[in-house]
Design an enzyme around this catalytic site. Structure first.
Site, PDB file in Angstrom:
ATOM      1  N   GLY A 143       0.707  -0.795  -0.389  1.00  0.00           N
ATOM      2  CA  GLY A 143      -0.213   0.312   0.065  1.00  0.00           C
ATOM      3  C   GLY A 143       0.711   1.185  -0.471  1.00  0.00           C
ATOM      4  O   GLY A 143       0.464   2.270  -0.893  1.00  0.00           O
ATOM      5  N   THR A 144       2.087   1.165   1.001  1.00  0.00           N
ATOM      6  CA  THR A 144       2.612   2.418   0.601  1.00  0.00           C
ATOM      7  C   THR A 144       3.758   2.763  -0.880  1.00  0.00           C
ATOM      8  O   THR A 144       3.449   3.818  -1.124  1.00  0.00           O
ATOM      9  CB  THR A 144       3.508   1.973   1.547  1.00  0.00           C
ATOM     10  OG1 THR A 144       3.184   1.734   3.139  1.00  0.00           O
ATOM     11  CG2 THR A 144       5.397   3.202   1.764  1.00  0.00           C
ATOM     12  N   ASN A 177      -7.780   4.212   9.188  1.00  0.00           N
ATOM     13  CA  ASN A 177      -6.852   2.920   9.855  1.00  0.00           C
ATOM     14  C   ASN A 177      -7.397   2.981  11.054  1.00  0.00           C
ATOM     15  O   ASN A 177      -7.564   1.872  11.381  1.00  0.00           O
ATOM     16  CB  ASN A 177      -5.635   2.793   9.502  1.00  0.00           C
ATOM     17  CG  ASN A 177      -4.465   4.314   9.592  1.00  0.00           C
ATOM     18  OD1 ASN A 177      -5.014   4.982   8.965  1.00  0.00           O
ATOM     19  ND2 ASN A 177      -3.671   4.374  10.638  1.00  0.00           N
ATOM     20  N   GLN A 199      -8.003   0.647   4.195  1.00  0.00           N
ATOM     21  CA  GLN A 199      -8.164  -0.161   4.635  1.00  0.00           C
ATOM     22  C   GLN A 199      -9.633  -0.151   4.462  1.00  0.00           C
ATOM     23  O   GLN A 199     -10.437  -0.689   4.943  1.00  0.00           O
ATOM     24  CB  GLN A 199      -8.689   0.672   6.062  1.00  0.00           C
ATOM     25  CG  GLN A 199      -7.176   1.209   6.483  1.00  0.00           C
ATOM     26  CD  GLN A 199      -6.699  -0.198   7.603  1.00  0.00           C
ATOM     27  OE1 GLN A 199      -7.396  -1.168   7.728  1.00  0.00           O
ATOM     28  NE2 GLN A 199      -5.489  -0.482   8.542  1.00  0.00           N
ATOM     29  N   SER A 222      -4.038  -2.780  -1.106  1.00  0.00           N
ATOM     30  CA  SER A 222      -3.005  -3.443   0.233  1.00  0.00           C
ATOM     31  C   SER A 222      -3.828  -5.077   0.196  1.00  0.00           C
ATOM     32  O   SER A 222      -4.632  -5.016   0.876  1.00  0.00           O
ATOM     33  CB  SER A 222      -2.217  -3.267   1.572  1.00  0.00           C
ATOM     34  OG  SER A 222      -1.121  -3.799   2.064  1.00  0.00           O
ATOM     35  N   HIS A 246      -2.480  -7.370   2.411  1.00  0.00           N
ATOM     36  CA  HIS A 246      -2.070  -7.745   3.434  1.00  0.00           C
ATOM     37  C   HIS A 246      -3.908  -7.644   4.230  1.00  0.00           C
ATOM     38  O   HIS A 246      -4.042  -7.807   5.144  1.00  0.00           O
ATOM     39  CB  HIS A 246      -1.183  -7.956   4.257  1.00  0.00           C
ATOM     40  CG  HIS A 246      -0.648  -6.420   4.728  1.00  0.00           C
ATOM     41  ND1 HIS A 246      -0.406  -6.029   6.353  1.00  0.00           N
ATOM     42  CD2 HIS A 246      -0.318  -5.550   4.184  1.00  0.00           C
ATOM     43  CE1 HIS A 246       0.082  -5.229   6.485  1.00  0.00           C
ATOM     44  NE2 HIS A 246       0.139  -3.949   5.074  1.00  0.00           N
ATOM     45  N   THR A 266      10.669  -7.569 -12.234  1.00  0.00           N
ATOM     46  CA  THR A 266      10.311  -8.398 -11.970  1.00  0.00           C
ATOM     47  C   THR A 266       8.712  -8.780 -10.874  1.00  0.00           C
ATOM     48  O   THR A 266       9.336  -8.520 -10.394  1.00  0.00           O
ATOM     49  CB  THR A 266      10.889  -9.742 -11.557  1.00  0.00           C
ATOM     50  OG1 THR A 266      12.083  -9.740 -12.998  1.00  0.00           O
ATOM     51  CG2 THR A 266      10.290 -10.707 -12.367  1.00  0.00           C
ATOM     52  N   CYS A 313       4.770   5.711  23.002  1.00  0.00           N
ATOM     53  CA  CYS A 313       5.782   6.581  23.399  1.00  0.00           C
ATOM     54  C   CYS A 313       6.854   7.014  22.961  1.00  0.00           C
ATOM     55  O   CYS A 313       7.693   5.971  22.570  1.00  0.00           O
ATOM     56  CB  CYS A 313       5.781   5.448  24.657  1.00  0.00           C
ATOM     57  SG  CYS A 313       6.566   5.995  26.266  1.00  0.00           S
TER      58      CYS A 313
HETATM   59  N1  PLP Z   1      -2.628   3.013   4.070  1.00  0.00           N
HETATM   60  C1  PLP Z   1      -3.703   3.165   5.209  1.00  0.00           C
HETATM   61  C2  PLP Z   1      -4.385   3.147   5.534  1.00  0.00           C
HETATM   62  C3  PLP Z   1      -2.929   1.758   6.257  1.00  0.00           C
HETATM   63  O1  PLP Z   1      -3.559   1.092   7.031  1.00  0.00           O
HETATM   64  C4  PLP Z   1      -1.731   0.721   5.598  1.00  0.00           C
HETATM   65  C5  PLP Z   1      -0.936   0.263   5.749  1.00  0.00           C
HETATM   66  O2  PLP Z   1      -1.717  -0.010   7.881  1.00  0.00           O
HETATM   67  C6  PLP Z   1      -1.094   2.248   4.466  1.00  0.00           C
HETATM   68  C7  PLP Z   1      -1.454   2.320   3.802  1.00  0.00           C
HETATM   69  C8  PLP Z   1      -0.174   0.882   3.931  1.00  0.00           C
HETATM   70  O3  PLP Z   1       0.190  -0.505   3.690  1.00  0.00           O
HETATM   71  P1  PLP Z   1       1.541  -1.136   3.489  1.00  0.00           P
HETATM   72  O4  PLP Z   1       1.452  -1.741   5.145  1.00  0.00           O
HETATM   73  O5  PLP Z   1       0.988  -2.898   3.022  1.00  0.00           O
HETATM   74  O6  PLP Z   1       3.213  -0.868   3.312  1.00  0.00           O
END
Ligand code: PLP
Length: 391
Positions: A71-72, A150, A178, A198, A200, A236, A324
């Site tokens: 996702g990132t 999230n 999400q 994403s 996972h 790839t 923290c």
């Molecule tokens: N964007 C949101 C709203 C997320 O909750 C997350 C992961 O927690 C991400 C992006 C990032 O996804 P990834 O862990 O696949 O890089």
């Protein structure tokens, strides 16, 4: 000890059906999908099938789906891709409650000279559409607004936002990491230019994502190299994980409505059970527009991190929004943006369910959460003791 996993916004179990589908491609079917011989082109066909499965889940066209590593990466590729394609535009808009994958990039872009707007949210985590409209200028290159938050699960008005931005010809990206697989997404009625997802977060493995790029959206990839993904993402392909993402998408689409009602019922039971048994407990986020699986609950006068460690003793996995830093308690950035006072935000816990969550687990969680909070409030436990024991 049995694990009661209530942290599905952090990650999810990879579904058995997904693992089974992937296994041959981690073993004997190892060809490079770009190779011309049929050992390779068979892998290519399987990737294209996965592309169709992902597209079907969000009602997009298969050629609008680009596979990424997470996702990132999808978020970064979307934003950089638009800025590179429109180098003269220097104004960008987002919200104060984005995930770091968007927030940190916007902060960097601000440092290198982009004019950056971080839109506020109200006490329920909602966006003010008038503020959004007022923030737009002819120089706005991109607006990035998440589909679902999230931490709180609050859903943003994506349809309305895309209408406003489409009318003005401004590019709209949504981080739907999400939301995909949890709520219906129809990209023929909600029409952003770009959408990140994403695997996972909905029972595919970690390390696989996708970026939807609407046909005709000007886009220059930030990862340059080979010609994979029709020149939109070099490298790839992660064949096995792409196939896993496809299978997870197919399963999510097939059971979406049933899963939503089952999961929502359990989430509501969890919230009501906790609220019934304990005073000074508050649900954070817009109750009318939330993901069905997420409960963000503030336990007043409780330290959230200590509570997570105590729940761990019972096998219960959940998240605390507070962090923290150098011994100083920092409340959740999201709850702070919503104006949640410190004595509530420091004791805020996110519980997030999945289709694997059972009623028995929810009953067990209600019982243990209630006793842990009562114990913490009675002050009988010192934080240092708990942390020492956990280490
Ligand atoms: N964007 C949101 C709203 C997320 O909750 C997350 C992961 O927690 C991400 C992006 C990032 O996804 P990834 O862990 O696949 O890089």
């Amino acid at each position: 000890m049995k694990i009661v996993y209530l942290d599905n916004n952090a990650t999810t179990k990879t579904a058995d059906e997904v693992v089974n589908e992937m296994m041959p491609y981690l073993g004997e079917l190892y060809a490079n999908p770009s190779s011309l011989y049929s050992f390779g082109s068979d892998c290519r066909k399987r990737i294209d099938m996965a592309r169709e499965q992902v597209a079907a889940l969000i009602n997009a066209e298969p050629e609008e789906i680009v596979f990424t590593s997470c996702g990132t990466e999808s978020d970064n590729a979307a934003i950089w891709g638009i800025l590179k394609a429109n180098p003269s535009k220097r104004h960008i808009v987002t919200t104060r409650v984005e995930h770091p994958a968007v927030k940190n990039l916007y902060e960097y872009l601000h440092k290198i000279g982009y004019q950056t707007v971080f839109l506020p949210v109200d006490e329920q985590g909602r966006l003010d559409m008038d503020e959004l409209k007022a923030s737009l200028t002819p120089d706005t290159a991109i607006v990035s607004i998440m589909w679902a938050n999230n931490e709180t699960g609050v859903l943003f008005p994506i349809e309305e936002t895309s209408e406003i931005l489409n009318q003005k010809g401004i590019i709209f990206h949504t981080d739907a990491v999400q939301a995909v697989g949890k709520v219906p997404i129809d990209l023929k009625t909600h029409i952003p230019n770009l959408l990140s997802l994403s695997g996972h977060k909905f029972h595919a493995p970690k390390g696989i994502g996708a970026l939807y790029i609407r046909k005709g959206t000007p886009f220059i990839p930030f990862l340059l190299g080979g010609h994979q993904e029709k020149n939109r993402r070099a490298g790839t392909e992660n064949v096995a994980s792409i196939i896993g993402l496809g299978k997870a998408s197919e399963i999510a689409a097939e059971h979406l409505n049933d899963n939503i009602s089952k999961i929502k019922k359990l989430r509501d039971k969890l919230e009501n059970g906790i609220l019934k048994g304990l005073p000074h407990v508050y649900i954070n986020g817009d109750m009318t527009r939330r993901l069905p699986n997420t409960a963000n609950i503030s336990f007043e006068n409780v330290d959230g991190e200590v509570m997570i460690l105590l729940l761990n003793e019972y096998g219960i996995c959940a998240s605390s929004g507070a962090a923290c830093n150098a011994g100083l308690k920092e409340p959740s950035r999201i709850l702070s943006a919503m104006g949640v006072p410190f004595n509530r935000s420091r004791g805020s816990i996110r519980f997030s369910l999945s289709r694997y969550t059972t009623e028995e687990e929810i009953d067990y969680a209600i019982e243990k959460i209630s006793s842990v909070v009562a114990q913490l409030r009675s002050n009988s436990i010192l934080k240092t003791d708990i942390i020492d024991n956990a280490l």
